[in-house]
Structures are given as structure tokens and as C-alpha cells.
Design a protein around this motif. Structure first.
Motif, PDB file in Angstrom:
ATOM      1  N   VAL A 180      -4.621  11.433   8.467  1.00 48.32           N
ATOM      2  CA  VAL A 180      -5.560  10.373   8.084  1.00 48.32           C
ATOM      3  C   VAL A 180      -5.656  10.268   6.558  1.00 48.32           C
ATOM      4  N   GLY A 181      -5.488   9.063   6.063  1.00 45.67           N
ATOM      5  CA  GLY A 181      -5.733   8.815   4.647  1.00 45.67           C
ATOM      6  C   GLY A 181      -4.632   9.254   3.695  1.00 45.67           C
ATOM      7  N   CYS A 182      -3.459   9.634   4.216  1.00 47.34           N
ATOM      8  CA  CYS A 182      -2.396  10.124   3.330  1.00 47.34           C
ATOM      9  C   CYS A 182      -1.739   8.977   2.555  1.00 47.34           C
ATOM     10  N   GLY A 183      -1.990   7.732   2.993  1.00 50.76           N
ATOM     11  CA  GLY A 183      -1.432   6.595   2.254  1.00 50.76           C
ATOM     12  C   GLY A 183      -0.363   5.817   3.011  1.00 50.76           C
ATOM     13  N   LYS A 184      -0.366   5.878   4.334  1.00 48.68           N
ATOM     14  CA  LYS A 184       0.650   5.159   5.131  1.00 48.68           C
ATOM     15  C   LYS A 184       0.554   3.648   4.912  1.00 48.68           C
ATOM     16  N   THR A 185      -0.649   3.110   5.030  1.00 46.75           N
ATOM     17  CA  THR A 185      -0.799   1.661   4.859  1.00 46.75           C
ATOM     18  C   THR A 185      -0.510   1.268   3.408  1.00 46.75           C
ATOM     19  N   ALA A 186      -0.955   2.092   2.473  1.00 45.19           N
ATOM     20  CA  ALA A 186      -0.706   1.790   1.059  1.00 45.19           C
ATOM     21  C   ALA A 186       0.800   1.750   0.773  1.00 45.19           C
ATOM     22  N   LEU A 187       1.549   2.666   1.377  1.00 40.64           N
ATOM     23  CA  LEU A 187       3.007   2.659   1.177  1.00 40.64           C
ATOM     24  C   LEU A 187       3.629   1.397   1.774  1.00 40.64           C
ATOM     25  N   VAL A 234       5.901  12.878   0.026  1.00 37.52           N
ATOM     26  CA  VAL A 234       4.724  13.513  -0.561  1.00 37.52           C
ATOM     27  C   VAL A 234       4.087  12.458  -1.458  1.00 37.52           C
ATOM     28  N   ASN A 235       2.967  11.915  -1.013  1.00 36.56           N
ATOM     29  CA  ASN A 235       2.345  10.779  -1.701  1.00 36.56           C
ATOM     30  C   ASN A 235       1.199  11.243  -2.603  1.00 36.56           C
ATOM     31  N   LYS A 236       0.693  10.311  -3.386  1.00 36.25           N
ATOM     32  CA  LYS A 236      -0.435  10.542  -4.307  1.00 36.25           C
ATOM     33  C   LYS A 236      -0.093  11.596  -5.352  1.00 36.25           C
ATOM     34  N   VAL A 237       1.128  11.533  -5.863  1.00 34.70           N
ATOM     35  CA  VAL A 237       1.522  12.556  -6.848  1.00 34.70           C
ATOM     36  C   VAL A 237       0.663  12.476  -8.102  1.00 34.70           C
ATOM     37  N   ASP A 238       0.059  11.285  -8.332  1.00 30.69           N
ATOM     38  CA  ASP A 238      -0.813  11.139  -9.508  1.00 30.69           C
ATOM     39  C   ASP A 238      -2.014  12.071  -9.452  1.00 30.69           C
ATOM     40  N   LEU A 239      -2.370  12.505  -8.246  1.00 28.61           N
ATOM     41  CA  LEU A 239      -3.579  13.324  -8.123  1.00 28.61           C
ATOM     42  C   LEU A 239      -3.333  14.815  -8.364  1.00 28.61           C
ATOM     43  N   THR A 265       6.025  10.186  -3.994  1.00 28.11           N
ATOM     44  CA  THR A 265       5.655   8.794  -4.281  1.00 28.11           C
ATOM     45  C   THR A 265       4.235   8.693  -4.830  1.00 28.11           C
ATOM     46  N   ASN A 266       3.988   7.528  -5.416  1.00 29.28           N
ATOM     47  CA  ASN A 266       2.635   7.167  -5.822  1.00 29.28           C
ATOM     48  C   ASN A 266       2.433   5.720  -5.388  1.00 29.28           C
ATOM     49  N   ALA A 267       1.661   5.554  -4.321  1.00 31.90           N
ATOM     50  CA  ALA A 267       1.491   4.201  -3.778  1.00 31.90           C
ATOM     51  C   ALA A 267       0.544   3.373  -4.647  1.00 31.90           C
ATOM     52  N   ARG A 268      -0.171   4.014  -5.544  1.00 34.27           N
ATOM     53  CA  ARG A 268      -1.025   3.261  -6.472  1.00 34.27           C
ATOM     54  C   ARG A 268      -0.179   2.495  -7.479  1.00 34.27           C
ATOM     55  N   THR A 269       0.839   3.146  -8.029  1.00 33.43           N
ATOM     56  CA  THR A 269       1.636   2.507  -9.085  1.00 33.43           C
ATOM     57  C   THR A 269       2.948   1.944  -8.565  1.00 33.43           C
ATOM     58  N   PHE A 310       6.528   0.803  12.472  1.00 38.10           N
ATOM     59  CA  PHE A 310       5.367   1.225  13.266  1.00 38.10           C
ATOM     60  C   PHE A 310       4.550   2.216  12.452  1.00 38.10           C
ATOM     61  N   GLU A 311       3.312   1.835  12.110  1.00 33.20           N
ATOM     62  CA  GLU A 311       2.427   2.796  11.432  1.00 33.20           C
ATOM     63  C   GLU A 311       1.590   3.501  12.475  1.00 33.20           C
ATOM     64  N   SER A 312       1.681   4.809  12.485  1.00 28.78           N
ATOM     65  CA  SER A 312       0.886   5.597  13.423  1.00 28.78           C
ATOM     66  C   SER A 312      -0.556   5.675  12.943  1.00 28.78           C
ATOM     67  N   GLU A 327      -8.349  -2.221  11.625  1.00 30.27           N
ATOM     68  CA  GLU A 327      -8.530  -2.400  10.196  1.00 30.27           C
ATOM     69  C   GLU A 327      -7.220  -2.481   9.425  1.00 30.27           C
ATOM     70  N   ASP A 328      -6.280  -1.597   9.750  1.00 30.98           N
ATOM     71  CA  ASP A 328      -5.023  -1.618   8.993  1.00 30.98           C
ATOM     72  C   ASP A 328      -4.271  -2.920   9.222  1.00 30.98           C
ATOM     73  N   ALA A 329      -4.256  -3.385  10.495  1.00 33.26           N
ATOM     74  CA  ALA A 329      -3.570  -4.651  10.782  1.00 33.26           C
ATOM     75  C   ALA A 329      -4.257  -5.787  10.036  1.00 33.26           C
ATOM     76  N   LEU A 330      -5.597  -5.808  10.076  1.00 32.64           N
ATOM     77  CA  LEU A 330      -6.324  -6.882   9.380  1.00 32.64           C
ATOM     78  C   LEU A 330      -6.089  -6.803   7.881  1.00 32.64           C
ATOM     79  N   ARG A 331      -6.069  -5.567   7.361  1.00 32.36           N
ATOM     80  CA  ARG A 331      -5.849  -5.390   5.921  1.00 32.36           C
ATOM     81  C   ARG A 331      -4.500  -5.976   5.506  1.00 32.36           C
ATOM     82  N   LEU A 332      -3.467  -5.725   6.307  1.00 31.58           N
ATOM     83  CA  LEU A 332      -2.145  -6.269   5.981  1.00 31.58           C
ATOM     84  C   LEU A 332      -2.119  -7.783   6.187  1.00 31.58           C
TER      85      LEU A 332
END
Ligand code: GTP
Ligand code: MG
Lengths: 223, 216
Positions: free
Chosen positions: B26-33, B161-166, B193-197, B114-116, B59-64
Motif C-alpha cells: 500500500v502506498g509504494c507509488g504504483k498509481t504514481a508510476l 525501488v521507488n521514492k528514492v528522493d526520500l 525510481t522517483n515518481a515525483r520527478t 493491471f495495478e494490484s 479511487e485509483d481508477a477515478l484518479r487516472l
């Protein structure tokens, strides 16, 4: 023997058929209050079995089983179930579950399944679950009673599993209900189904809950 | 041991579009990626769609769908009945049907993502559903995750490995974390990766397209 094994195989909740994602109105119903006693939940399951599954789904399943070879008749039975399913989330749910069930059987190349899948993709049938269960299980050699028992057991055990995942029953409590409702299943399956019997159901409160559930922002199950 | 001939081997007909899975806690950044991948895939002319498996909402579907990044009809949601792992592994039939539906709606579709729903380190994708899948973890989840060797970390085709900025903010030695990840994966790739940048998203697209489109 083969038919009996097929019955076990098809009533196993591990058979991939999408069933785990459907609550058939139960998530909405259990959501209305916090203090559901195990006895009230058992009564709710019995009501669903007697006044919906047995009189609607089972009637359609038995007719589909009898006419498994007649595609036009199957399509008519399918349309009849559609017309008798007034509550949209339950009606759409039955079609989605039918499609998922058929997806597995088509990939497994169960007798008759690939052709039914093509008919569904061409929109020649609507693909309600009990229609496909009746048609495909007939081809697997299960008799009318075995097909009805497999479907009824699957419906009952799925209710138990939903209530468990919603945290309303312990897993063992849920199976105390399943055990005690097996005779109900036996009785309902023994009731004859006429060839021209119409599917009917009377669980208005549950259907209202299913309609409310469809509007909810937070939900775990399809319906 | 002798082998047993099967009367037929599911799956039979391969779907027309390649199918890939994106799993992870949860929250690792799948949708952001996915949000970052969308413009990259579009620029490369890929005809694709996304199916999400949200746990309790759409929510994720609506967000996209509302993001303006993608035609909303190319995004759909499948409910997971409180079982995010079941819907991608033990019983992927609803997702398979959703992928088929996307192919019917969008002729020429080449890729379905497919996003789990957010799950735990034990989640894996059924090969009935996808040709290739990646598992996403994030730096803030702790640098010991690779050492815990869950099936997602070990068996996925790509570990992200996401959110390397953190990393500096959560006291994680990123190089060590990546080295640990590589050491348990038997040579299978790991990507930071860094899905923010958008860092490393082009590489991510290269890996995906190479794996599922070129090798078809
Ligand atoms: N700093 C930072 N934040 C990120 C990064 N990627 C995602 N986030 C943030 O992490 C949070 C969760 O991101 P999501 O994309 O929703 O995560 P998810 O894996 O899709 O979550 P679920 O679908 O709920 O399991 C959001 O607030 C994102 O903005 C990143 O690379 N760096
Ligand atoms: Mg997400």
C-alpha cells in the motif's frame, strides 16, 4: 463417480470463477448495523437460500441444465432471468460472475464452453451465472440434482466467506451456519422445477440494501 | 519423474494485447508510476489501457480517469472482495474479463497494465493473467525489505525501488538497499525510481516494452 468428482471440483471455492468478489447484497445488509447476532445472520442466509437462490437461480439453473444443447432455448432462459432480476447490482453481478465462470471454462476447454464464450462475446447470450452453470455442468456429466447441489453449496459457502471477510463472523462460526443450513439446501433442491416455471424472488429488504451499497464510496465487494 | 499429458493446457488463445502487472505494498507509488508512464507510452505511440484493483474504492481508477492524461474509457476498475492477492493470483478471472473487455472496446490494443490493490510482500501475479509483472517497494518502507525476501521481491520480473528522493529523510542507505535487492534476485533487474520527478521512467518504459512487445 466421475460426475461426483466433477461436482466436488465445481463447488470448491478455489475454482477460479470470480465468486469471491461478490456479496449478493450481504455487504450492504450487514453494514446497516453493528450488532448482528450469529442467529440473525443464519436466518438471513436461510432467507437468501429459500427466497432467492432456490426460487430464482435454481429454477434457471435446472432449466438451463435440461436445455443445455439448445442454444436458442438457453438464450431465452437467460433473458428470463434478466427480466426477473429487478435489482441492478444483483443483475449485473450475475452477468459478471457468469462471464468470469465461463472465462475459466473456456480456457480449460470444458465441453461446450468455448462455443458459449463466443456466443457471449457476440452478445447472443447475456451470460447469467445460473444459466452457464446449468449448461456447462450438464456437459460435464453432472445430473440435475448434482448441479443444483453444487450451485447451492457454492452460494451458501460464498455467503459464509463474505461475512467472515467483513469481520462479522469467525471462520468457524461461519461454518456452524453452513453446517446447519445444509438440510435447508437439501430441502430446496428436492423441490421440483417445472419446465415453464418462472424465476421469482422475494427479499425486498436485501435488494434495497444492495441498491444502497451500489452508491457507497467505500465497499469491498462488487455487490 | 514421468510427466502427465494434459487434455489441454490453459490458457489456450493468447490475448492480442500484452498484459503486465504492477504490484506492491500500500502506498509504494504504483498509481504514481502509472501516471508517469502514461505520457511516455503515449509519446512512443503505444495503444494501451489500465485496469486497477482498488481495495475498497475505485479511487485509483477515478484518479487516472480524471487526470486528463488518458482517455477515461481506457481505465477500468475491478473490485477485489477484500482479497487483493486473490484477484491477481488464485482467481484472476475478473481481471482477465476486464482485459478482454478493454480489447473489445479498443481495437488494436497492444498493452494492458493491471495495478494490484496494495498488498503485502507475498503477493505475486498469476501467469494466467499477465505475461510479465513488476513489484514496487519504496525507500520509506524500510531498507530491510529486500532482505525479507518476499515472493514479490524475489520472483517479479522487475523490482522497482521507488521514492528514492526520500532516502536521506528516512535514514536509508540507498546504494546498500539496491545492492541487497540485487543480491537476492539472481540477476533479475532492479530499478530505482522517483515518481515525483519522473526519474528513471524512460528506463522503466524501455524495460517493459522490451520484455512484452519486442519478445512477442
Ligand atoms: N516523495 C515521493 N513520493 C511519492 C513517490 N511516488 C509516490 N509518492 C507518493 O506516495 C503516495 C502514494 O502513492 P500512490 O501512487 O497512491 O501509491 P499506490 O502504490 O498506488 O497506493 P495504493 O494503490 O493505495 O496501494 C502519494 O502521496 C504519492 O504522491 C516518489 O517517488 N517520491
Ligand atoms: Mg494505487
Amino acid at each position: 463417480m466421475q460426475a461426483l468428482l466433477h461436482m466436488l471440483w465445481q463447488s470448491d471455492s478455489a475454482f477460479p470463477s470470480g465468486a469471491f468478489a461478490f456479496s449478493h447484497g450481504l455487504e450492504g445488509a450487514l453494514g446497516v448495523k453493528e450488532d448482528w447476532s450469529i442467529h440473525r445472520i443464519a436466518a438471513l442466509f436461510a432467507t437468501i437460500l429459500r427466497h432467492r437462490w432456490s426460487t430464482a437461480d435454481r429454477v434457471i439453473l435446472v432449466q438451463a441444465h435440461r436445455h443445455a444443447d439448445d442454444r436458442r432455448r438457453l438464450a431465452a432462459i437467460d433473458r428470463q432471468f434478466e427480466a426477473a432480476s429487478l435489482t441492478e447490482p444483483l443483475r449485473v453481478g450475475s452477468r459478471r460472475q457468469g462471464r468470469a465462470f465461463l472465462t475459466s471454462h473456456a480456457r480449460l476447454r470444458s465441453p461446450g464452453a468455448p462455443a458459449l464464450k463466443e456466443a457471449l462475446d457476440r452478445k447472443e447470450i447475456l451470460g447469467h451465472l445460473p444459466v452457464l452453470q446449468g449448461a456447462i455442468w450438464r456437459q460435464l456429466g453432472m445430473d440435475e440434482r448434482q448441479a443444483s447441489l453444487a450451485a447451492g453449496y457454492a452460494a451458501l459457502s460464498s455467503l459464509a466467506s463474505v461475512a467472515t471477510r467483513l469481520g462479522r463472523l469467525g471462520a468457524i462460526q461461519a461454518h456452524a451456519i453452513v453446517r446447519d443450513l445444509l438440510p435447508v439446501l437439501d430441502q430446496t433442491v428436492a423441490q421440483p422445477v417445472g419446465d415453464d416455471a418462472m424465476p421469482s424472488s422475494f427479499v425486498p429488504w436485501l435488494e434495497i440494501m444492495a441498491l444502497e451499497h451500489a452508491q457507497a464510496d467505500l465497499r469491498l465487494f462488487v455487490n | 519423474m514421468q510427466s502427465i499429458e494434459l487434455s489441454n493446457e490453459a490458457p489456450t488463445a493468447a490475448p492480442a494485447a500484452a498484459r503486465i502487472g504492477i504490484g506492491g505494498p500500500v502506498g509504494c507509488g504504483k498509481t504514481a508510476l502509472i501516471e508517469r508512464l502514461i505520457p511516455v507510452l503515449q509519446r512512443r505511440g503505444i495503444n494501451f489501457a489500465v485496469v486497477t484493483n482498488d481495495l475498497v474504492t475505485k479511487e485509483d481508477a477515478l484518479r487516472l480517469q480524471r487526470s486528463g492524461l488518458i482517455d477515461p474509457t481506457r481505465v477500468s476498475a475491478v473490485e477485489a472482495g477484500a482479497c487483493p492477492h486473490t484477484v491477481i493470483r488464485e482467481d484472476p478471472t475478473l481481471n482477465i474479463a476486464a482485459g478482454d473487455e478493454m480489447e473489445r472496446l479498443h481495437p488494436g490494443l497492444e498493452l494492458v497494465i493491471f495495478e494490484s490493490g496494495g498488498d503485502n510482500l507475498a503477493s505475486t501475479y498469476s501467469l494466467d493473467l499477465v505475461d510479465w509483472w513488476m513489484f514496487v517497494i519504496d525507500v520509506a518502507g524500510g531498507d530491510d525489505i529486500p532482505r525479507k525476501r518476499g515472493p514479490g521481491v524475489l520472483r517479479s520480473d522487475l523490482l522497482v525501488v521507488n521514492k528514492v528522493d526520500l532516502a536521506p529523510h528516512v535514514g536509508v542507505d540507498l546504494d546498500q538497499m539496491l545492492a541487497d535487492a540485487r543480491s537476492v534476485r539472481n540477476g533479475r533487474p532492479v530499478l530505482a525510481t522517483n515518481a515525483r520527478t519522473g526519474q528513471a521512467i524512460e528506463e522503466l518504459a524501455d524495460i517493459i516494452l522490451h520484455a512484452v512487445l519486442l519478445e512477442r
